[in-house]
Design a protein around this motif. Structure first.
Motif, PDB file in Angstrom:
ATOM      1  N   ASP A 111       0.828  -1.213   0.000  1.00  0.00           N
ATOM      2  CA  ASP A 111       0.000   0.000   0.000  1.00  0.00           C
ATOM      3  C   ASP A 111       0.859   1.258   0.000  1.00  0.00           C
ATOM      4  OD1 ASP A 111      -2.308  -1.478  -0.039  1.00  0.00           O
ATOM      5  OD2 ASP A 111      -2.742  -1.253   2.098  1.00  0.00           O
ATOM      6  N   GLN A 112       1.950   1.247   0.759  1.00  0.00           N
ATOM      7  CA  GLN A 112       2.840   2.406   0.816  1.00  0.00           C
ATOM      8  C   GLN A 112       3.462   2.673  -0.558  1.00  0.00           C
ATOM      9  OE1 GLN A 112       6.328   2.002   3.280  1.00  0.00           O
ATOM     10  NE2 GLN A 112       6.593   4.203   3.445  1.00  0.00           N
ATOM     11  N   GLU A 115       0.767   4.046  -2.778  1.00  0.00           N
ATOM     12  CA  GLU A 115       0.466   5.421  -2.398  1.00  0.00           C
ATOM     13  C   GLU A 115       1.531   6.389  -2.910  1.00  0.00           C
ATOM     14  OE1 GLU A 115       0.699   7.807   1.744  1.00  0.00           O
ATOM     15  OE2 GLU A 115      -0.568   6.017   1.785  1.00  0.00           O
ATOM     16  N   LEU A 116       2.794   5.969  -2.869  1.00  0.00           N
ATOM     17  CA  LEU A 116       3.879   6.797  -3.390  1.00  0.00           C
ATOM     18  C   LEU A 116       3.860   6.862  -4.915  1.00  0.00           C
ATOM     19  CD1 LEU A 116       6.828   5.642  -1.118  1.00  0.00           C
ATOM     20  CD2 LEU A 116       5.818   7.928  -1.197  1.00  0.00           C
ATOM     21  N   ASP A 117       3.024   6.026  -5.535  1.00  0.00           N
ATOM     22  CA  ASP A 117       2.905   5.933  -6.990  1.00  0.00           C
ATOM     23  C   ASP A 117       4.224   5.456  -7.599  1.00  0.00           C
ATOM     24  OD1 ASP A 117       1.583   6.025  -9.424  1.00  0.00           O
ATOM     25  OD2 ASP A 117       2.140   8.109  -9.812  1.00  0.00           O
ATOM     26  N   ARG A 120       2.378   0.062  -9.530  1.00  0.00           N
ATOM     27  CA  ARG A 120       0.950   0.040  -9.842  1.00  0.00           C
ATOM     28  C   ARG A 120       0.557  -1.393 -10.152  1.00  0.00           C
ATOM     29  NH1 ARG A 120       0.113  -0.728 -15.180  1.00  0.00           N
ATOM     30  NH2 ARG A 120       1.786  -0.172 -16.595  1.00  0.00           N
TER      31      ARG A 120
END
Length: 192
Positions: A111-112, A115-117, A120
């Motif tokens: 998830d981290q 979230e940082l993109d 994907r």
């Protein structure tokens, strides 16, 4: 005196607090009304905050008070390892990441990175269970100054930089080990 008190106080001041600080017979309410008119249309306005009063930046100038800062967060070792595995072995499934790392991948780690993109979701594998794959993003490439994932350092560069031992771990090979080896037959493993 009311103006000085309001400027000096960090928190909004109530009418009762103002009255208590002023000399006997002074009208704090009248002073507040006068100050409100005096500061109208200026860069600082007298505003009511609940039952208290305070000077605040005029709403049309609020953008001048905003300050943007970049918050740097250190990635955990698990996140760095997971990111490296995704970068070098993409497209890769969670099970493959766990097999390479030798431990379970926490949902928070993935998830981290999402979230940082930096990673994907990729296409689903056409294997039993149709697991989703992970790939690195353009944001990841941009952050590390890479044109594509092929520009990641190979084993030779990592060894030269002192980041790897001169001998490879048994059964573990990174892409770039056999750079001449062509990648074939992968397209049928994925659905479009």
């Amino acid at each position: 005196m009311v103006e000085a008190i309001l400027f000096a106080m960090a928190d909004p001041v109530t009418l009762a607090e103002l009255t208590a600080r002023l000399p006997h017979g002074a009208d704090a309410g009248e002073a507040l009304a006068h100050l409100k008119r005096r500061y109208e249309g200026r860069g600082v306005n007298l505003v009511r905050v609940g039952d208290a009063y305070a000077f605040r930046t005029a709403p049309d100038l609020g953008h001048l008070m905003q300050r943007e800062s970049v918050e740097t967060r250190k990635l955990s070792r698990a996140a760095i390892e997971t990111l490296a595995i995704v970068a070098y072995h993409q497209p890769v499934t969670r099970a493959e990441i766990e097999e390479i790392r030798g431990v379970a991948v926490s949902r928070g780690t993935v998830d981290q990175l999402l979230e940082l993109d930096w990673i994907r979701l990729g296409r689903r594998r056409m294997t039993p269970g149709r697991p989703v794959t992970f790939v690195v993003t353009e944001h990841f490439l941009d952050h590390f100054g890479l044109e594509s994932a092929r520009d990641l350092p190979g084993l030779k560069e990592l060894r030269a930089a002192g980041l790897l031992d001169n001998r490879a771990a048994p059964g573990l090979g990174l892409p770039g080990d056999d750079e001449d080896e062509a990648v074939t037959g992968q397209s049928e493993l994925f659905e479009d």
